[in-house]
Design a protein around this motif. Structure first.
Motif, mmCIF file in Angstrom:
data_model
loop_
_atom_site.group_PDB
_atom_site.id
_atom_site.type_symbol
_atom_site.label_atom_id
_atom_site.label_comp_id
_atom_site.label_asym_id
_atom_site.label_seq_id
_atom_site.Cartn_x
_atom_site.Cartn_y
_atom_site.Cartn_z
ATOM 1 N N GLU A 2 -9.935 -9.714 -2.654
ATOM 2 C CA GLU A 2 -9.041 -10.660 -3.330
ATOM 3 C C GLU A 2 -9.133 -12.047 -2.705
ATOM 4 O OE1 GLU A 2 -7.308 -10.425 -6.075
ATOM 5 O OE2 GLU A 2 -8.098 -8.409 -6.385
ATOM 6 N N GLY A 62 -6.145 5.420 1.995
ATOM 7 C CA GLY A 62 -5.446 4.372 1.262
ATOM 8 C C GLY A 62 -5.385 3.078 2.045
ATOM 9 N N MET A 63 -5.143 3.195 3.375
ATOM 10 C CA MET A 63 -5.094 1.994 4.209
ATOM 11 C C MET A 63 -6.469 1.355 4.336
ATOM 12 S SD MET A 63 -2.599 3.264 7.269
ATOM 13 C CE MET A 63 -2.928 1.752 8.162
ATOM 14 N N SER A 96 -10.997 2.827 10.300
ATOM 15 C CA SER A 96 -10.803 1.935 9.154
ATOM 16 C C SER A 96 -11.131 0.497 9.528
ATOM 17 C CB SER A 96 -9.367 2.019 8.637
ATOM 18 O OG SER A 96 -9.080 3.302 8.164
ATOM 19 N N VAL A 118 -9.457 -4.323 -0.262
ATOM 20 C CA VAL A 118 -8.793 -5.062 -1.345
ATOM 21 C C VAL A 118 -8.373 -6.443 -0.855
ATOM 22 C CG1 VAL A 118 -6.711 -5.118 -2.774
ATOM 23 C CG2 VAL A 118 -8.039 -3.018 -2.606
ATOM 24 N N LEU A 119 -7.815 -6.528 0.345
ATOM 25 C CA LEU A 119 -7.423 -7.829 0.896
ATOM 26 C C LEU A 119 -8.622 -8.765 1.003
ATOM 27 C CD1 LEU A 119 -4.972 -6.748 3.772
ATOM 28 C CD2 LEU A 119 -4.378 -7.944 1.662
ATOM 29 N N ILE A 143 -5.414 -7.954 8.226
ATOM 30 C CA ILE A 143 -5.820 -6.549 8.362
ATOM 31 C C ILE A 143 -5.486 -6.017 9.757
ATOM 32 C CG2 ILE A 143 -7.805 -4.993 8.396
ATOM 33 C CD1 ILE A 143 -9.098 -6.861 6.307
ATOM 34 N N VAL A 146 -9.569 6.851 -6.065
ATOM 35 C CA VAL A 146 -9.807 5.555 -5.416
ATOM 36 C C VAL A 146 -11.216 5.056 -5.718
ATOM 37 C CG1 VAL A 146 -10.048 4.416 -3.187
ATOM 38 C CG2 VAL A 146 -8.123 5.948 -3.591
ATOM 39 N N ASP A 164 -7.249 -0.471 1.277
ATOM 40 C CA ASP A 164 -6.361 -1.625 1.208
ATOM 41 C C ASP A 164 -6.959 -2.815 1.958
ATOM 42 O OD1 ASP A 164 -3.721 -2.879 0.634
ATOM 43 O OD2 ASP A 164 -3.568 -2.867 2.811
#
Length: 618
Positions: free
Chosen positions: A529, A518-519, A592, A525-526, A556, A468, A522
């Motif tokens: 982007e 991973g979450m 997170s 990433v949101l 999120i 990652v 993520d």
């Protein structure tokens, strides 16, 4: 634009430093150790540590340190597990008559971490090793105990209603009441049927006497068996929790068996002592009419039993029990205000309270005894070899006249020490075993296998984390490095919170950590982007950063809340490893959200905030 106030930056920094501090204990190794506590009637003093040192030195067993651990306990640390085993044998051979010892693993923390009570995470059976036992519950004994209680209740009811009878006894799965004539039989049958509707009754004539038979229906017997199993599960869980065994798994298996898993436990004999130990009280009236001398010679009157007090003096008590340990709802230890002696303060359930008040009201001025009953395991040297034996103790610890009626709450004195009062209160509070148990299978998982699982789990986390980190750094450049930083911080915070909660980490828990990473990425990433999309739409870099965090927030939060709902359901209905997965997943969701939303925004604000920018490295 895009600047946090100073207080918010300091708050985030404080949380991160706090996480690093309480995650730090997990870095230190664990020493094989032995924890030593006093047996009943003895106490741990300043000289105990010197005794332990002398025993180990005489046996030639190397040790790191012998130190006071917690109140009333001494801890011995060893260099290796082999030394620990040798030390346990030496201590049991020399000191088991006065002290109880249990093998464990203790983190080798520096003093300043112990001063703030920072502790590492508990490790599950699959990681730390430990003991799993399969316990069989004697269901037939549970039914017999239930009939014994009905026998005493029927006897008391007939006396209360002034119904003449000869004897009340139970054998062969039924209760038999004998009468002299048919009128007493009819009256007794009516009274018993009215009070105990769950019992099935029938009558029989035996020569010149009449008998009333009472038995449980098959449905009531099955209900009694089920209750005994559930009560034993609750009692065993309370017992190992109260005695400090970390995160035990106690659950039903089949119709009459219970499986118990104790991570970190290394001494099967000590485990059997914990699970099988019984310490309870019985309250009985004294038999003031029978002859104690005759009873000592073997001629015990019908309806009485011979006991001895702690001084070895014989005492004759009535066989009928007023209340027993399973009617005690709560117990606490303390000191009698009048004498200053150790005492146990007892609360009874409604049925026990009614029974106690009735008996004490009818017997004011008569003596009542408190019988202490305990099963414990001791080690004795036989032919030069240590052999463990189970010893049952039944002794009268208190005998006093009933001054006035009492019911729900009262106190019991006559105990040797405050430690014994504390231990007795602990067992009474945990509850009595509703039926005898027998350990039919025992498995010990060594720490070497657990260490292999840990190594494989850590390797999987590191490989996943590395993949990652590389992807985020290459694809999102500076923003990717920020995501990597908060991802590492997220991992530290998960470990810190698990350590603070003293939660148990299992192999499924490690899987939960990998999923959480991973979450967490993520969420970044949101956000990234969304920032890219704002830049493509012609927004300025600063406005794009602000809009990216603001517009991605709801997505999120929604995604994490739905995952949290699933984790809560897993924890509520799952057992063992499933709960371990749910715990780490739930903790990871909160960390997170903190790191992805606040942490990454704070770092990006420090890098880009308040500056004129023409482009972003994203």
């Amino acid at each position: 634009m895009n600047q946090y106030p100073l207080w918010k930056n300091l708050l985030i920094l404080g949380v991160v430093l706090f996480g690093i501090l309480f995650a730090l204990p997990n870095v230190f190794s664990q020493d094989p150790s032995i924890e030593i506590a006093a047996a009943r009637g003895h106490e741990v003093t300043a000289a105990t540590a010197d005794e332990v040192r002398a025993v180990l030195e005489n046996a030639g067993v190397p040790y790191k340190v012998v130190e006071p651990w917690s109140e009333g306990k001494v801890l011995v640390r060893f260099p290796t597990t082999g030394d620990q085993l040798r030390g346990q044998e030496a201590i049991e051979a020399r000191l088991s008559d006065r002290y109880n010892s249990a093998m464990t693993l203790v983190a080798d923390l520096p003093g300043w971490l112990r001063a703030i009570d920072a502790q590492p995470m508990y490790l599950g059976l699959d990681l730390r090793g430990g003991i799993q036992v399969l316990i069989d519950v004697d269901m037939e004994a549970a039914v017999e105990q239930g009939l014994e209680r009905y026998t005493g209740d029927i006897r008391s009811l007939l006396r209360q209603e002034r119904v003449r009878y000869l004897t009340v006894m139970h054998e062969g799965g039924q209760i038999t009441v004998k009468f002299d004539d048919a009128e007493d039989l009819a009256e007794g049958q009516e009274v018993v049927a009215r009070e105990f509707r769950e019992l099935q009754l029938d009558t029989e004539r035996d020569g010149e006497r009449f008998e009333l038979h009472a038995r449980l229906s098959p449905a009531d017997e099955e209900q009694l068996r089920t209750f005994a199993l559930q009560q034993n599960i609750t009692t065993l869980r309370n017992r190992v929790n109260a005695l400090g065994v970390a995160e035990p798994i106690v659950q039903r298996q089949g119709e009459r068996r219970i499986v118990v898993q104790l991570p970190g436990a290394q001494d099967p004999a000590r485990l059997k002592e914990i699970l099988g130990a019984t310490a309870t009280l019985e309250y009985r009236l004294a038999d003031t009419e029978g002859s104690v001398a005759d009873a000592v010679e073997g001629r015990v009157p019908v309806g009485s039993r011979l006991y001895y007090d702690r001084e070895g003096q014989p005492i004759l008590l009535q066989r009928s029990v007023i209340v027993t340990g399973d009617q005690i709802t709560n117990a606490s230890s303390g000191f009698d205000q009048t004498s200053g002696l150790p005492a146990v303060f007892v609360n009874l359930d409604s049925r026990g309270a009614r029974r106690m008040r009735q008996v004490t009201t009818e017997n004011v001025g008569k003596p009542m005894a408190v019988v202490f009953i305990e099963n414990r395991t001791v080690t004795r040297m036989i032919d030069g070899e240590p052999v463990k034996q189970t010893v049952r103790t039944e002794e009268v610890i208190s005998m006093a006249n009933i001054r006035e009626p009492f019911g729900r709450r009262f106190q019991t004195t006559g105990l040797d020490s405050a430690e014994e009062a504390h231990t007795l209160a602990l067992f009474l509070r945990a509850g009595a075993l509703a039926a005898p148990i027998q350990i039919v299978e025992e498995r010990t998982i060594g720490p070497s296998l657990g260490q292999e699982n840990i190594d494989q789990g850590v390797t999987s986390v590191l490989f996943g984390l590395a993949a990652v980190l590389v992807f985020m750094a290459l694809y999102y450049r500076v923003f990717g490095l920020v995501a990597n930083l908060v991802l590492l911080t997220n991992l530290v915070l998960i470990v810190a919170i698990m350590s603070l909660l003293q939660a148990t980490l299992t192999l499924p828990g490690i899987a939960g950590i990998v999923l959480t990473m991973g979450m967490a990425v993520d969420a970044n990433v949101l956000i990234f982007e969304r920032i890219r999309e704002e830049i493509r739409n012609g927004s300025s870099p600063q406005a794009s950063i602000n809009a990216g965090f603001a517009k991605a927030l709801s997505t999120i939060v929604d995604a994490n809340i739905t995952t949290l709902i699933a984790a809560v359901i897993l924890f509520s209905f799952g057992t063992g490893p499933v709960k371990g997965f749910a715990v780490t997943l739930s903790v990871g969701i909160f960390t997170s959200l903190f790191t992805a939303i606040l942490g990454s925004r704070a770092v990006i604000n420090l890098i880009y905030g308040g500056r004129r920018l023409s482009k972003l490295a994203i």
